[in-house]
Each structure stands twice: as structure tokens, then as C-alpha cells.
Motif scaffolding. Structure first.
Motif, PDB file in Angstrom:
ATOM      1  N   ILE A  33      80.360  50.369  23.180  1.00 14.97           N
ATOM      2  CA  ILE A  33      80.130  49.557  21.999  1.00 14.97           C
ATOM      3  C   ILE A  33      78.748  48.939  22.100  1.00 14.97           C
ATOM      4  O   ILE A  33      78.145  48.905  23.163  1.00 14.97           O
ATOM      5  CB  ILE A  33      81.178  48.446  21.839  1.00 14.97           C
ATOM      6  N   VAL A  34      78.244  48.473  20.967  1.00 16.48           N
ATOM      7  CA  VAL A  34      76.987  47.740  20.941  1.00 16.48           C
ATOM      8  C   VAL A  34      77.352  46.270  21.142  1.00 16.48           C
ATOM      9  O   VAL A  34      78.017  45.668  20.301  1.00 16.48           O
ATOM     10  CB  VAL A  34      76.248  47.942  19.614  1.00 16.48           C
ATOM     11  N   GLU A  35      76.957  45.716  22.259  1.00 11.82           N
ATOM     12  CA  GLU A  35      77.344  44.357  22.617  1.00 11.82           C
ATOM     13  C   GLU A  35      76.929  43.372  21.533  1.00 11.82           C
ATOM     14  O   GLU A  35      75.761  43.314  21.128  1.00 11.82           O
ATOM     15  CB  GLU A  35      76.704  43.965  23.953  1.00 11.82           C
ATOM     16  N   GLY A  36      77.888  42.593  21.042  1.00 18.78           N
ATOM     17  CA  GLY A  36      77.609  41.563  20.055  1.00 18.78           C
ATOM     18  C   GLY A  36      77.408  42.059  18.638  1.00 18.78           C
ATOM     19  O   GLY A  36      77.050  41.271  17.755  1.00 18.78           O
ATOM     20  N   ALA A  37      77.635  43.349  18.392  1.00 19.92           N
ATOM     21  CA  ALA A  37      77.449  43.903  17.051  1.00 19.92           C
ATOM     22  C   ALA A  37      78.802  44.136  16.393  1.00 19.92           C
ATOM     23  O   ALA A  37      79.734  44.632  17.027  1.00 19.92           O
ATOM     24  CB  ALA A  37      76.661  45.209  17.118  1.00 19.92           C
ATOM     25  N   TYR A  38      78.903  43.779  15.109  1.00 20.72           N
ATOM     26  CA  TYR A  38      80.174  43.856  14.402  1.00 20.72           C
ATOM     27  C   TYR A  38      79.968  44.374  12.983  1.00 20.72           C
ATOM     28  O   TYR A  38      78.937  44.114  12.352  1.00 20.72           O
ATOM     29  CB  TYR A  38      80.856  42.486  14.336  1.00 20.72           C
ATOM     30  N   ILE A  39      80.971  45.100  12.498  1.00 21.01           N
ATOM     31  CA  ILE A  39      81.047  45.482  11.091  1.00 21.01           C
ATOM     32  C   ILE A  39      82.024  44.524  10.431  1.00 21.01           C
ATOM     33  O   ILE A  39      83.160  44.358  10.914  1.00 21.01           O
ATOM     34  CB  ILE A  39      81.527  46.931  10.937  1.00 21.01           C
ATOM     35  N   ILE A  40      81.604  43.890   9.360  1.00 22.75           N
ATOM     36  CA  ILE A  40      82.436  42.914   8.660  1.00 22.75           C
ATOM     37  C   ILE A  40      82.748  43.457   7.269  1.00 22.75           C
ATOM     38  O   ILE A  40      81.842  43.846   6.528  1.00 22.75           O
ATOM     39  CB  ILE A  40      81.734  41.557   8.529  1.00 22.75           C
ATOM     40  N   GLU A  41      84.019  43.481   6.919  1.00 23.01           N
ATOM     41  CA  GLU A  41      84.424  43.792   5.552  1.00 23.01           C
ATOM     42  C   GLU A  41      84.792  42.484   4.864  1.00 23.01           C
ATOM     43  O   GLU A  41      85.562  41.691   5.394  1.00 23.01           O
ATOM     44  CB  GLU A  41      85.609  44.755   5.531  1.00 23.01           C
ATOM     45  N   TYR A  42      84.241  42.265   3.675  1.00 21.58           N
ATOM     46  CA  TYR A  42      84.493  41.031   2.947  1.00 21.58           C
ATOM     47  C   TYR A  42      85.753  41.146   2.091  1.00 21.58           C
ATOM     48  O   TYR A  42      86.165  42.246   1.689  1.00 21.58           O
ATOM     49  CB  TYR A  42      83.322  40.686   2.022  1.00 21.58           C
ATOM     50  N   GLN A  43      86.320  39.998   1.782  1.00 21.39           N
ATOM     51  CA  GLN A  43      87.412  39.945   0.813  1.00 21.39           C
ATOM     52  C   GLN A  43      86.875  40.330  -0.560  1.00 21.39           C
ATOM     53  O   GLN A  43      85.674  40.225  -0.840  1.00 21.39           O
ATOM     54  CB  GLN A  43      87.990  38.528   0.756  1.00 21.39           C
ATOM     55  N   ASP A  44      87.778  40.771  -1.434  1.00 18.75           N
ATOM     56  CA  ASP A  44      87.376  41.087  -2.804  1.00 18.75           C
ATOM     57  C   ASP A  44      86.761  39.851  -3.450  1.00 18.75           C
ATOM     58  O   ASP A  44      87.255  38.726  -3.282  1.00 18.75           O
ATOM     59  CB  ASP A  44      88.590  41.548  -3.622  1.00 18.75           C
ATOM     60  N   GLY A  45      85.678  40.066  -4.175  1.00 18.39           N
ATOM     61  CA  GLY A  45      85.017  38.960  -4.849  1.00 18.39           C
ATOM     62  C   GLY A  45      83.967  38.262  -4.015  1.00 18.39           C
ATOM     63  O   GLY A  45      83.265  37.368  -4.506  1.00 18.39           O
ATOM     64  N   ILE A  46      83.829  38.625  -2.765  1.00 19.08           N
ATOM     65  CA  ILE A  46      82.811  38.038  -1.880  1.00 19.08           C
ATOM     66  C   ILE A  46      81.633  39.004  -1.800  1.00 19.08           C
ATOM     67  O   ILE A  46      81.800  40.164  -1.420  1.00 19.08           O
ATOM     68  CB  ILE A  46      83.380  37.768  -0.470  1.00 19.08           C
ATOM     69  N   ASP A  47      80.447  38.516  -2.162  1.00 18.72           N
ATOM     70  CA  ASP A  47      79.260  39.356  -2.060  1.00 18.72           C
ATOM     71  C   ASP A  47      78.469  38.975  -0.809  1.00 18.72           C
ATOM     72  O   ASP A  47      78.863  38.100  -0.040  1.00 18.72           O
ATOM     73  CB  ASP A  47      78.404  39.259  -3.318  1.00 18.72           C
ATOM     74  N   HIS A  48      77.344  39.637  -0.616  1.00 20.98           N
ATOM     75  CA  HIS A  48      76.552  39.399   0.594  1.00 20.98           C
ATOM     76  C   HIS A  48      76.057  37.962   0.677  1.00 20.98           C
ATOM     77  O   HIS A  48      76.065  37.361   1.760  1.00 20.98           O
ATOM     78  CB  HIS A  48      75.362  40.367   0.635  1.00 20.98           C
ATOM     79  N   ASN A  49      75.633  37.407  -0.440  1.00 25.76           N
ATOM     80  CA  ASN A  49      75.114  36.030  -0.419  1.00 25.76           C
ATOM     81  C   ASN A  49      76.197  35.038  -0.017  1.00 25.76           C
ATOM     82  O   ASN A  49      75.972  34.148   0.819  1.00 25.76           O
ATOM     83  CB  ASN A  49      74.542  35.663  -1.781  1.00 25.76           C
TER      84      ASN A  49
END
Length: 867
Positions: A33-49
Motif C-alpha cells: 500500500i501507499v503509506e498514508g494514502a487513501y481513496i475517499i468516497e463521499y456521501q451523495d450530495g457532497i462535492d469536493h469543496n
């Protein structure tokens, strides 16, 4: 909800429960794994900002690695002390995965070809006669023109004349991007650019040639052509020169392929034994829903046994591709007594491409007392044959031992090498042992060598220094390297098979221009090319899952090499070998595309409705019938870990139809009830994989039957062993003063002097793996132990038999002090364990159960302790 942290031990995936998000396990086949790296999926209605604001409000220090659009999320590199567990608790977060590092199999720097010169052997270099592609190309002139195909891989050497020779507008390779750059192998930092040329790996270029290379007019050694030689390519370089890439980089490649208008993407990548809930599979399904077809490799873990199909193709709408061997292959070879040239397959652990033994090393067959050829699993035949310093000929029977076991015995006996006669037929892939020359030859070769030895004990054994093309025993059969299904919920995967063993294709110009390679990585682009021909023929009428159904309907079930009256199990080959001719000519659609019967408990015994649609112009009469497949036995004799090579038997279900004949008017659909009954043979406690096909055959000359594969497991899957107790797992050990200590019953734990470590080895999928304390007197649950990854639990795939270094795969978890979580919610703070007498248990939830503890768990005590 559940989420996972990742372990950098011998394998990589643990799961931790969260009331907020879900951090999903790193795939077991790719432990880095890449230490400290994560893929995050947001809840519906949540944008990047909004997500960035949430992260900042929790004082998470991070750098954005990549942002996704189709997949509502991002990948980040965390610089603060926050863990994946912390991220999963943040509002707006749906799921969190660690970023994995994927690695392609090693690619030769210069691929040696023993290309044929005679017309017969030239024909062997193409698999199109096996699939009907040659007929379609010749008769209908379909070429895939106008279809855009994205290759998410190591790039494409677009300078190759068989791939168009250029990149950009007006070129065959029209689209693409390099996501990794040239320094990724040394820095681990992706610095891409606009040039996706593959000139240092070869994998992507080989894939591209299978889909759409055209070497008929470019002075190639053999004038071969790909499946769809006029597709337009998109090259998305997500693998480095050494074949390394990361989950989020792969996802960026997938999304750009969609955004650049690809109709199909090729995913000759992935890892084994995952759940459907993984980021690659989830993104693939999202892209399918938006109109792009995703086709992925089933994996090359065929020597690992059940439950090993690769993660990228596990989505319900994604096509997972198994492999068949080409009828011919490119091999090094040996000769004995000046006789015929016999191709051989070399042991993977040997560390060399070919055997380089001098001709004066004698050969001797190992014989049993009755004069039959020995399997080489015991030392006595070596002593009787005075095998020291000699190459031994043995029988490849695997009932007593496998290649690693007989190799170890041979090394101990001082043998110089080993030739294994495959039984019953074909060339077997063998693992062997390090630095010991071991090869397998086909059965007929073994017979000829033994006969020649009996005539002349002093004959010479010679080894080639170059490769040649051979017609091989077992050509046209399922590849032994192709991974077995099912997935964790007994869904049928793989879906379909294609030629993947010994496939000639393009290679980077500076690496030899052409190569013959094997793997489900080669079968996958074949199916991609087939889809391009279908899309070419039907314009936009058929896409995605509908196209997959046509190919599954018209696939041809394959048999294992040798005397096998029934086709190979569906869990090995899916619907069977793709037949592009039949797919493009059929006037019938048979639904659903597969029938998943699960296990005996969840098998209702009720009838299943199938539908036959006549898409032709005339009324057709269909005859309904049933075709058996062989069964696979992975648990013979009570073993707690699946057999590396399953036993093949004939445990057949029975099938009855509400009507054996139906008449369907043009454009109409008829429904038939199918009653499937569990096999009468086969023991529940051995969990045989049974399967077959429901067949609808139109009346008339040259009618094309259509099939629906079905599959199931006989027995109660909730009684399937999960922990490999045969190997001593699970267990608790104490690390004290740098030494490993076995605790005595009633041992009083002293966390200031010792660190308790739990070792686990998973033999099948479990929806929830937990480490718990229970009251020693009552057995009541007290709490979940606190690990270095917090609270522990969630989906977990099975371990490999061995890791990449030949060690038994296992999982190690540290108990971090005398604390527990009272329940599975990590939002609650850990508490100190009250003084008392406890049992430490490993509790693994059984598949297809509700998760009620302890009824739905395999609960194994690993220690009796006091605190």
C-alpha cells in the motif's frame, strides 16, 4: 457500517467497524500500500469543496493525489497523524480505502520468439480459428471501425507499424495520457504527461495488438491480425516500466477513458480474492451505467484453488474473463536419444527462462516396485535409481504431493533436475523449488522418453537454446493458470473465457516488436475485440450487459484436456469459450445470462423462469435441454484450506422443463419454467461446485444453440471452514524480549513486558473477521480487542497458499494494551479490560449469514488468559 485498515505483514487486509464511513480492505493478492494514502468516497450530495471543508475542520493535513468525477470522491495523501479509521468518521464520508500498489507480472526485456516458418505452424500462431473471428473477418469484413477502445495499462507503443505508427489526430492511437511518468519506479511519485507511449514494459502494447493490431502489411515475422483491426485506441498509461501502479491512478485512467468517449475499456489487471465492494469494481459499474463497457481479467491464480477470481471484474455488470490455451504454443524444448522435439513448461520458482544443463547429465526414470513410473514424492525411488547428479523422469500425479514437494525430495536426493510427465494430458504449469531445474512435458512426450530410455540407458538429453511453435496437448482447453470463482457471495465469476495461453501480439519496437505471452491479461483484450466487432455489426443496439449476454449465450463450453466426457466447471470457465461467429449470427436471446444457485441452504428448489426471445424474422421452434459440467471438489477429507488444484468429479444436478419444446414468433418472447434439483452424489461436507447449462436449440440446419450457465455449491456454506486450522491458525503468540513465546493456559498478560500477536490465515471469504474477548466461564462477549488499527472487523477475502516469496501466507495483528471496545462502533472510546479470566477468540462470520454472534460465526479460541 464497516471500514478497514491495511496490514503490512505477510498479507494486507484487515477491517475495522465504523458508524460513519467504510474503509475497505486492501486486496490480498497485492499487499503493498501507499503509506498514508487513501481513496475517499463521499456521501451523495457532497462535492469536493464540502469534503475539503469537512477534512479541514477535523484538522486533517493532506495533499490531494487525485479527484474523481464519475466516482464521487478523491484520493489524498495524509500528512497528519490521522488514520483511515479517523477519515471514515468524518461527516460526508461514505467509504475509505487504502491506496494499493498493483504490480504486473514481470515482462521480458527482449521477448524471444521461435516463430514458425511452415504454413501449419503459422496457423497455430492465431487463435481466431478457435473463436470464429476468422469467419467473421472474412465473411462480413467487420473490423471494429468507429469503435473507441481504451486500454488502461502500461501504455501503447504507438510507433509500432502494426498499431498505426503515430499518436494523435488521424492515428490509430488517437487518445490517451501518461499518469505515472518515467520516475515512478524510483520516487513513487506520479508525474504524468501527455505522452502515453509504452517503450519499457510491453504489457499494454501486447494487449493492444490482440484487440486491434494489424501486422499483415508491415513486414512482420508472421502476418497476423488482431480481433478488430480498425478500432480507435485510447492509451492510458497507469503502469510504470516495472509494472507498478496504484488504485487511484488506475481509477483516474478509467475516468479519463470515459471522458474521452471510449466505448469499451480493457482492464488486464487486478488482484485475487476480493469482495465486490472494491473501488475498481464500483467505478466500473458506475461507468457501465453511463454507457461504457468494462471488461477485466479474472486473474492468474489457477494454482491457488477456489475463491480467487480477480477484483476488477467482480461488478454485476462488468465482464470477468477466464483463459483457454491456444491450440499452439511457443516453447523451449528438449530432445532425448535424438528423437522428437518436446516442448516443456518450466517451473516458475526456478528463476530462469530455460534449462541450461549440459548434455552429459544423464536421465533416469524413477520407478515404483511394480515397474510403473513413480511420482517422485518419496525418497526410496531416488535411492533405487542412484539419482544423484541425474535428471529424473517422474509422473505428474498430484494425489500425494505437488511440484514443490517432489522438488524438495529431489534436491535432498542430489538430483540435477526433473522432467515431469503431465497426467493425463497437456503441459502443466508448475511452481517447483528455487534454483532447481524442473520442467513439465506433455503425456505423450513422457511416454516417448521412457520408451527410448528402455532401449538405450546411455542416450543423451539435450535442451534447446531457442523457442519454437508447437501444437500442444490440451490446446483449446481451459488454462490451468486461470483463476477459479466464486466471489464471496457465491456470485458466478468469471463470466466468459477467451484464448489467453500462448498468444502472439505486438510488443514495443525497442523490445523486439512481437511477443507470445500467456495470461488472462491476454484473454481479456480478445473479449474486448469481440465486443468491438459486435458493436460494429449492431451499431448501438447492443451495449454493456446486453452484449455480454449475447456472448455468454453463444459461448462454447470447453473440456479439460484428456478423457473428460463433461465440460469443465462453470466456476473455472464461466459460460465457456467465446464464439464470435455465433454471437453475431444468432437470432436468439436467452435470459437471464446466468443462474446463481448459491448453496444448498439458500437453494430454494423452486423453478427458475427463463425467457427465449426470437430476434429473427421467422417463427422458430426451440428444444430445451440440459448440459452437465464436471464438479470441482476443493475440500476433500476435511481440509480447512481449499485444495490448490481441485479434484474433478461428476456430481450432476438434474433439470426438468415445464415444456421441452416451444414455438416463438419473430420478435416475441416465450417463458419456460426450469426445475433444478441438487446433485444426488457429492458430499455436503466437501462442498462440491456443481454446474451446467440450460440449452435452447432452434430447429433448422446450422441452428445456433443458446445457453445459460448455472452454478451452485452443494452443502451449507455456513459450515465451510474459514480459518486454516490445519496450518495451526488462528493462534496467539507473545513477543517477549525479541522472542516468540507460546502462552500457557491461564497466562497473566503483562503488556509492559510482552506484546500479544494474533496470527490468522483465511481459507475463504468472510463478511466479518473479528478478534474478541469472551468471559472464560460464561462465554459471553466482553469486547473487541484494540489493535494497531483500532477496532477490527469487516469483509475479508481468502489468503493465497503462499506469498510471492514462497512463504505460507498469514495475517498478524498486535493487541495494543489491556483495552477493548465494548461493541463494534469505533466512535466509542476504548476502555480498560476489567481484571478477570478470559478467552481470546477469533470470530469469522460465515458467508450468506446475517452476522449474529456467535451463531453465524466460526469461533476459535486462541488463548486462555487472565488480566
Amino acid at each position: 457500517m464497516k471500514f478497514t485498515a491495511t496490514i503490512l505483514s505477510l498479507v494486507a487486509a484487515v477491517t475495522v467497524v465504523s458508524a460513519a464511513g467504510q474503509l475497505v480492505p486492501a486486496d490480498r493478492a497485492n499487499p503493498d500500500i501507499v503509506e498514508g494514502a487513501y481513496i475517499i468516497e463521499y456521501q451523495d450530495g457532497i462535492d469536493h469543496n464540502k469534503a475539503n471543508n469537512f477534512l479541514n475542520s477535523r484538522k486533517v493535513q493532506y495533499k490531494v493525489r487525485g479527484q474523481f468525477s464519475t466516482f464521487n470522491g478523491a484520493s489524498i495523501q495524509v500528512k497528519s497523524a490521522h488514520t483511515g479509521e479517523d477519515l471514515a468518521k468524518i461527516p460526508g464520508v461514505k467509504r475509505v480505502w487504502p491506496v494499493e500498489v498493483f504490480t504486473l507480472p514481470p515482462q521480458p526485456k527482449k521477448n524471444q520468439l521461435g516463430l514458425p516458418t511452415d504454413p501449419i505452424r503459422q496457423k497455430l500462431s492465431s487463435a481466431h480459428t478457435m473463436t470464429g473471428v476468422d469467419y467473421i473477418q472474412k465473411t462480413f469484413k467487420y473490423t471494429g471501425k468507429g469503435v473507441k477502445v481504451g486500454i488502461v495499462d502500461s501504455g501503447i507503443d504507438y510507433t509500432h507499424p502494426a498499431l498505426g505508427g503515430c499518436f494523435g489526430r488521424g492515428c490509430r492511437v488517437r487518445y490517451g495520457w501518461d499518469f505515472v511518468g518515467e520516475d515512478y519506479d524510483t520516487t513513487g511519485v506520479a508525474k504524468g504527461d501527455s505522452d502515453p507511449r509504452d517503450q519499457c514494459n510491453g504489457h499494454g502494447t501486447h494487449v493492444a495488438g490482440i484487440i486491434g493490431g494489424d501486422a499483415r502489411k508491415v513486414n512482420a515475422p508472421i502476418p497476423f491480425v488482431g480481433v478488430a483491426p480498425e478500432v480507435t485506441f485510447g492509451a492510458y498509461r497507469i503502469f510504470s516500466c516495472k509494472g507498478k501502479g496504484a488504485t487511484d491512478i488506475i481509477m483516474q485512467g478509467m475516468e479519463l477513458a470515459f471522458n474521452q468517449g471510449m466505448d469499451i475499456i480493457n482492464m488486464s489487471l487486478g488482484g485475487g480474492s476480493a469482495w465486490r465492494n472494491n473501488p475498481l469494481a464500483l467505478l466500473a459499474e458506475k461507468l457501465h451505467d453511463l454507457g461504457m463497457t468494462t471488461i477485466a481479467a479474472a486473474g492468474n491464480d489457477g494454482d491457488q484453488g477456489a475463491w480467487m477470481v480477480s477484483n476488477a471484474g467482480l461488478g454485476a455488470t462488468t465482464t470477468s474473463v477466464a483463459s483457454f490455451d491456444n491450440v499452439g504454443g511457443n516453447y523451449f524444448y528438449l530432445t532425448y536419444a535424438g528423437g522428437a522435439e518436446h516442448p516443456y513448461s518450466i517451473a516458475s520458482a526456478y528463476g530462469h527462462d530455460s534449462v541450461n544443463l549440459p548434455a552429459n547429465v544423464p536421465l533416469v526414470p524413477l520407478l515404483e516396485k511394480d515397474g510403473s513410473l513413480s511420482d517422485g514424492c518419496a525418497p526410496e525411488p531416488y535411492a533405487a535409481a542412484n539419482a544423484k547428479g541425474k535428471v529424473v523422469l517422474v509422473l505428474g500425479d498430484i494425489t500425494r504431493c505437488r511440484s514443490g514437494g517432489r522438488g524438495a525430495v529431489a534436491v535432498a536426493a542430489g538430483a540435477a533436475g526433473m522432467v515431469i510427465q503431465t497426467t493425463p494430458l497437456g503441459l502443466s504449469s508448475i511452481a517447483g523449488v528455487a534454483d532447481f531445474p524442473m520442467v513439465s512435458v506433455d503425456h505423450g512426450a513422457g511416454e516417448e522418453i521412457l520408451a527410448a530410455y528402455n532401449k538405450n540407458h546411455n542416450a543423451v538429453l539435450t535442451w534447446s537454446t531457442k523457442k519454437k511453435m508447437f501444437k500442444v496437448e490440451g490446446g483449446g482447453s481451459p488454462s490451468d493458470f486461470s483463476s477459479w470463482g466464486f466471489d464471496g457471495n457465491l456470485h458466478l465469476k468469471p463470466d466468459i473465457a477467451a484464448p489467453g495461453g500462448n498468444i502472439l501480439s505486438t510488443y514495443p519496437v525497442n523490445m523486439g516488436s512481437y511477443a507470445i505471452e500467456s495470461g488472462t491479461s491476454m484473454a481479456t483484450p480478445y473479449v474486448v475485440g469481440a465486443h468491438a466487432l459486435l458493436y460494429n455489426a449492431h451499431k448501438r443496439v447492443l451495449r454493456g450487459k446486453d452484449a455480454r449476454q449475447i456472448f455468454m449465450n453463444t459461448a462454447h463450453p470447453g473440456h479439460y484436456a484428456g478423457n473428460h466426457s463433461d465440460p469443465a466447471p462453470v466456476a473455472k470457465q464461466g459460460a465457456g469459450l467465446i464464439n464470435v461467429r455465433n454471437a453475431l449470427l444468432t437470432a436468439s436471446v436467452f435470459s437471464p445470462d446466468k443462474i446463481e444457485l448459491l448453496d444448498s441452504v439458500h437453494f430454494t428448489g423452486k423453478s427458475v423462469e427463463v425467457r427465449v426471445k426470437n430476434v429473427g424474422k421467422k417463427t422458430v421452434e426451440y428444444t430445451l435441454s440440459h448440459e452437465f459440467a464436471e464438479s470441482g471438489i476443493h475440500y476433500r477429507g476435511g481440509n480447512t484450506f481449499p485444495l490448490a488444484v481441485p479434484l474433478i468429479e461428476n456430481d450432476h444436478a438434474s433439470v426438468k422443463f415445464s415444456s421441452s419444446k416451444i414455438t416463438v414468433k419473430a420478435g416475441q418472447t416465450a417463458k419456460v419454467k426450469v426445475q433444478i434439483t441438487l446433485p444426488k452424489t457429492g458430499k455436503n461436507e466437501e462442498f462440491p461446485f456443481y454446474s451446467g447449462w440450460v440449452v435452447a436449440t432452434p430447429k433448422g440446419k446450422d441452428a445456433i444453440p443458446v445457453r445459460i450457465p448455472y452454478s451452485g455449491v452443494k452443502g451449507d456454506i455456513s459450515k465451510l471452514p474459514i480459518q486454516d486450522t490445519d496450518a495451526g491458525a488462528p493462534m496467539l503468540r507473545l513477543i517477549r524480549g525479541g522472542k516468540t513465546v507460546v502462552p500457557e493456559p491461564g497466562h497473566k498478560l503483562d503488556f509492559t513486558e510482552e506484546t500479544p500477536v494474533i496470527v490468522s490465515r483465511i481459507g475463504s471469504h468472510t463478511p466479518d473477521l473479528t478478534f474478541r474477548l469472551v468471559d472464560a466461564k460464561t462465554g459471553a462477549h466482553v469486547g473487541h480487542i484494540v489493535t494497531q488499527y483500532g477496532n477490527f472487523g469487516g469483509e475479508f477475502g481468502r489468503a493465497k497458499n503462499l506469498d510471492d516469496k514462497g512463504r505460507i501466507s498469514a495475517l498478524t495483528i498486535r493487541w495494543m494494551g489491556p483495552q477493548i471496545f465494548k461493541d463494534s462502533n469505533p466512535d466509542t472510546k476504548p476502555i480498560d479490560v476489567p481484571a478477570g479470566h478470559y478467552k481470546v477468540v477469533v470470530a469469522s462470520q460465515h458467508q450468506l449469514t446475517k452476522g449474529v454472534f456467535p451463531a453465524d460465526y466460526e469461533v476459535i479460541e486462541v488463548a486462555d488468559i487472565t488480566i
